[in-house]
Design a protein around this motif. Structure first.
Motif, mmCIF file in Angstrom:
data_model
loop_
_atom_site.group_PDB
_atom_site.id
_atom_site.type_symbol
_atom_site.label_atom_id
_atom_site.label_comp_id
_atom_site.label_asym_id
_atom_site.label_seq_id
_atom_site.Cartn_x
_atom_site.Cartn_y
_atom_site.Cartn_z
ATOM 1 N N HIS A 111 42.881 -2.554 -61.592
ATOM 2 C CA HIS A 111 43.979 -2.466 -62.397
ATOM 3 C C HIS A 111 44.989 -2.061 -61.182
ATOM 4 N N THR A 112 44.486 -1.176 -60.098
ATOM 5 C CA THR A 112 45.162 -0.857 -59.189
ATOM 6 C C THR A 112 45.642 -1.743 -58.180
ATOM 7 N N LEU A 113 44.647 -2.852 -57.809
ATOM 8 C CA LEU A 113 44.955 -3.827 -57.094
ATOM 9 C C LEU A 113 46.054 -4.919 -57.745
ATOM 10 N N LEU A 114 46.022 -5.015 -58.808
ATOM 11 C CA LEU A 114 47.162 -5.850 -59.870
ATOM 12 C C LEU A 114 48.488 -5.202 -59.507
ATOM 13 N N GLN A 115 48.366 -3.851 -59.853
ATOM 14 C CA GLN A 115 49.611 -3.312 -59.670
ATOM 15 C C GLN A 115 50.454 -3.377 -58.385
ATOM 16 N N THR A 116 49.531 -3.220 -57.240
ATOM 17 C CA THR A 116 50.203 -3.473 -55.982
ATOM 18 C C THR A 116 50.546 -4.885 -55.709
ATOM 19 N N SER A 117 49.934 -5.890 -56.357
ATOM 20 C CA SER A 117 50.009 -6.993 -55.975
ATOM 21 C C SER A 117 51.602 -7.434 -56.772
ATOM 22 N N LEU A 118 51.772 -6.781 -57.954
ATOM 23 C CA LEU A 118 52.957 -7.278 -58.593
ATOM 24 C C LEU A 118 54.120 -6.618 -57.849
ATOM 25 N N ASN A 119 53.991 -5.625 -57.175
ATOM 26 C CA ASN A 119 55.121 -5.220 -56.241
ATOM 27 C C ASN A 119 55.413 -6.029 -54.963
ATOM 28 N N GLU A 120 54.306 -6.519 -54.604
ATOM 29 C CA GLU A 120 54.531 -7.417 -53.282
ATOM 30 C C GLU A 120 54.176 -8.904 -53.663
ATOM 31 N N PRO A 121 54.958 -9.522 -54.404
ATOM 32 C CA PRO A 121 54.611 -10.925 -54.863
ATOM 33 C C PRO A 121 54.675 -11.647 -53.637
ATOM 34 N N GLN A 122 53.835 -12.518 -53.517
ATOM 35 C CA GLN A 122 53.728 -13.631 -52.491
ATOM 36 C C GLN A 122 52.914 -14.769 -52.751
ATOM 37 N N ILE A 123 53.100 -16.111 -52.173
ATOM 38 C CA ILE A 123 52.209 -17.247 -52.342
ATOM 39 C C ILE A 123 51.531 -17.599 -51.111
ATOM 40 N N HIS A 124 50.014 -17.869 -51.418
ATOM 41 C CA HIS A 124 49.263 -17.994 -50.417
ATOM 42 C C HIS A 124 48.787 -19.419 -50.630
ATOM 43 N N GLU A 125 48.418 -19.965 -49.337
ATOM 44 C CA GLU A 125 47.667 -21.259 -49.288
ATOM 45 C C GLU A 125 46.392 -21.233 -49.980
#
Length: 821
Positions: free
Chosen positions: A86-100
């Motif tokens: 859950h913490t990982l997802l919240q962090t990811s939402l705040n730093e959106p990015q596209i990766h190969e």
């Protein structure tokens, strides 16, 4: 649908979904978070990777895929794991990015069951598209959750995806039933998989043994075929009745000396009929033999004798000099022959009957502490091997078995006891490469050896036309070699065998069919043996997942001689058996099951390797090397220079260099000294080919030896001193041919130019043929340069001329005396 992708649906039972929803409400997290935690843990279980990246597609944002990095260096229960996710997802939402997508190990997305969500899902999957990647898509409706596994059809088999679907559900169900248990301790296997892997694939068995001891099996064969040839050594042949008589005489002689049940008797003899009489005689007397190969370093043989506390050593006069100082009674098979014969050839009368649980032999293998450890094997374990062999091999295959393996290496157990219990003929040889030069070469029907030896026999076109079956064990078998063996027109069958000494020679086997694209497996367990592929918690792992191989059944050794704690560490209770006192041996080998129940060997889990079939603990060499007064640190690695050239490389620092005083010009002499020092303490197959000095041993950030950072070894050309006479010229030709060199100097050290024991044996065979001289193996092996070997040959030729002259003089005197009469 995305091109080249397939999918398989997963329908989660309503009861399971209800339990999941209840759990998530209690933990105040979303259902998709719990699913993601389970999905990531499943991939950790599959790969063993502590750092995993899952590509998570955003609902409503089809062009965005976020990488979620999971750290499994510490394992938690589901309760803690979902909070971390859950913490990982919240962090990811705040730093959106596209990766190969090439950074992802797996993909994950969740959508509603609507048309627009379906279109977004397709777009998201396109971003996750990558070879070998599998994506879990979850679909939420008003009443249920369903899933789909998307995969690339060219790289993942449908059957593997079907198993994965079952594992997702199994892991989720197990986590919900045991939410406080670390997730990696939750079983992945479905009930069907568990039954198949634990029971069905371990079900091969034989009828109860007809005889209780190895000597009884041999005696039964003597009764059946007393006049058939049992053993051949050069031009000498003994029938079963004659070999039995010789063995009885040895046994009775030992009993006269007070040998009791399970007495450990050293056998220090070359492969010969005397050796066979000694081994069988020891077993008939109720003792257990301790192999002491004459080619091994004296210090190592002395340690084995002392550790085994053997009261008697059987040898011959020419080999006994090293043991005269030992407090041990020595039986000489040559000098004491008359006394041995006088002991009588009647059936030995032991004080107690010899049964399956009596000790048969103790063979010493390399140990990580620098001291070899003795593996104690009982009669019953060898009998299990014999029974399996009788089910697998025909009498025609066993008609002529090459006996070329050192008795210190347990392939010899198959060669000796399987052959002599099935009425075959044991054809003894100094080594496998001597085969084409044996008088009885045409009678060999089965070769039992290591891949490196058969590779040389193939290369030198040395496999006789009578050979039908080739047994290979001791090293990973490569497909290229299999095809080369089948190119020998008469070879009908290649069998790949696997087994540690602790499980009596062979544990698994596989008929390797011809076909350049077919994989080479180690197969299934032999009869009365069980194989389990387990994780670190001793749970069975699914098909296709790597785990440690554990072995159980009738072939297990008693344990390690005089090492109770090590025995308890390596031989553990069998958790899968209902029988009392059953055990498992942890092999330290990384394997995996294939879908048809075959085992695939992957690698070692430690620094143990196999060199030409012999088990070598690199730590054994390192610890011996560091006992040298000039060595400060030592690291030994195995380096593959080519498919047929695996060598040991020793890296070292010196005590003087650590003080800043070592001159680089001193290193060549020191390397030569170190090689000589190891040759005094270790068998030849454990001597490194190269010794590379270091200023310091490279370390990782946490202070461990960084083996990957060691400098790449280079072949050392050395000087190319030209040959000075005809003998040296012919030797240069032989060395270049056998070692596949363009040129070599007469002062180059054998090991420095790619030499090893098998090639040395081949050179010896070529030298005997080229010079028509009876050269001993030890004399040639000790002469490590062409110049030294030339001296040995010259001396041998000179001695033969003197002997012929002496014999001629004696003959003329005898004729003169007769004429005077």
């Amino acid at each position: 649908m995305i091109t080249n992708y397939r999918y398989q649906s997963i329908r989660f039972p309503n009861e399971l979904v209800d339990d999941l929803i209840s759990f998530c409400h209690k933990e105040h997290i979303e259902v998709q978070v719990a699913f993601l935690a389970v999905w990531a843990n499943l991939w950790y279980r599959y790969t063993g990777l502590e750092q995993l990246v899952i590509g998570v597609a955003r609902e409503g944002s089809p062009d965005k895929v976020s990488p979620l990095s999971f750290d499994f260096s510490e394992m938690h229960a589901l309760v803690a794991q979902v909070q971390a996710v859950h913490t990982l997802l919240q962090t990811s939402l705040n730093e959106p990015q596209i990766h190969e997508p090439h950074i992802f190990h797996a993909g994950y997305l969740v959508r509603e069951d609507t048309d627009s969500a379906c279109r977004d899902s397709t777009d998201s999957l396109r971003h996750l598209r990558k070879e070998k990647i599998v994506t879990l898509e979850l679909v939420r409706t008003e009443t249920e959750w369903t899933g789909s596994l998307f995969y690339h059809e060219d790289h993942v088999e449908e059957a593997a995806i079907s198993r994965m679907a079952g594992h997702v559900q199994q892991l989720l169900e197990g986590c919900l039933k045991q939410p406080q248990v670390p997730i990696d301790e939750i079983s992945l296997l479905t009930e069907h998989e568990a039954s198949q892997m634990l029971m069905e694939w371990n079900s091969a068995s034989t009828k109860p043994a007809e005889h209780q001891s190895i000597s009884d099996w041999f005696k039964a064969q003597v009764m059946r075929t007393p006049d058939e040839v049992a053993v051949v050594y050069g031009k000498e042949r003994l029938t079963y009745a004659e070999l039995d008589q010789r063995a009885n005489q040895t046994a009775n002689y030992l009993l006269q000396k007070g040998i009791g049940p399970e007495a450990l008797i050293g056998v220090h003899l070359e492969r010969s009929i005397d050796m066979m009489a000694a081994v069988l005689g020891i077993l008939k007397a109720g003792g257990a033999y301790v192999p002491l190969d004459p080619t091994y370093a004296t210090e190592r043989l002395s340690y084995i004798l002392e550790d085994a506390k053997a009261p008697v050593l059987i040898t011959k006069e020419s080999l006994a000099a090293s043991f005269v100082a030992h407090e041990i009674e020595i039986v000489y098979m040559d000098r004491d022959r008359d006394a041995i014969m006088e002991a009588g050839s009647h059936t030995p009368r032991t004080s107690v009957p010899i049964t399956g649980d009596h000790l048969a032999y103790v063979t010493y293998t390399s140990g990580s502490t620098g001291k070899p450890k003795g593996v104690a094997v009982e009669h019953g374990s060898v009998i299990a091997l014999i029974q399996w062999a009788q089910e697998i091999y025909s009498a025609a295959e066993i008609a002529g078995v090459l006996g070329s393996t050192s008795i210190n290496f347990d392939l010899s157990v198959f060669e000796m006891f399987v052959t002599l219990s099935m009425g075959g003929k044991l054809i003894l040889a100094e080594n496998a490469l001597q085969l084409p030069h044996l008088p009885a070469a045409g009678e060999v029907t089965l070769i039992n050896t290591v891949p490196s030896a058969i590779r040389e026999l193939v290369r030198m076109k040395g496999i006789p036309a009578g050979v039908r079956t080739v047994n290979l064990c001791g090293e990973p078998l490569k497909r290229e070699l299999v095809e080369q063996i089948y190119d020998v027109e008469t070879v009908e069958k290649v069998i790949n065998l696997y087994g540690p000494s602790e499980d009596t020679t062979y544990s698994t086997y596989c008929y390797v069919k011809r076909g350049p694209d077919l994989p080479v497996y180690i197969g299934r367990p032999i009869h009365n043996t069980q194989a389990y592929v387990l994780d670190k918690h001793l749970h069975p792992v699914p098909v296709g997942v790597a785990g440690e191989l554990y072995l159980g059944g009738a072939g297990l050794a008693r344990g390690y001689l005089n090492q109770e704690e090590l025995t308890k560490e390596k031989f553990i209770p069998n958790l899968f058996s209902e029988q009392p006192n059953e055990r498992l041996y942890r092999t330290g080998d990384l394997v995996r099951y294939t879908a048809d129940g075959s085992l695939e060997y992957l690698s070692r889990m430690d620094h143990q390797i196999k060199i030409r079939g012999f088990r070598v603990e690199l730590g054994d060499i390192e610890s011996t090397l560091m006992k040298h007064p000039d060595v400060h640190e030592a690291v030994v690695v195995a380096k593959e220079f080519s498919a047929a050239d695996l060598r040991l490389i020793a890296y070292f620092t010196t005590k003087i260099a650590s003080q800043g005083e070592q001159e680089k010009s001193d290193y060549p002499q020191l390397a030569q000294d170190l090689r000589g020092y190891l040759q005094q303490n270790l068998p030849d197959y454990m001597i490194p080919s190269l010794f590379i000095p270091l200023e310091q041993v490279p370390l990782t950030a946490n202070g461990k030896i960084d083996r990957k950072a060691l400098p790449e070894p280079q072949r050392i050309p050395g000087s190319l001193a030209a040959p000075r006479n005809e003998i040296e010229e012919r030797l240069v030709t032989i060395w270049c041919d056998v070692l596949q060199l363009e040129c070599v100097g007469v002062e180059n050290h054998f090991l420095d130019v790619g030499g090893q024991s098998l090639l040395a044996a081949q050179i010896l065979v070529r030298m005997r043929t080229a010079f028509q001289t009876d050269l001993t193996q030890s004399a040639i092996f000790e002469a490590t340069t062409i110049a030294k070997q030339a001296q040995v040959i010259a001396e041998a030729q000179k001695q033969e001329i003197m002997n012929k002259t002496s014999n001629a003089i004696v003959a003329r005197k005898r004729v003169a005396r007769q004429l005077q009469r």
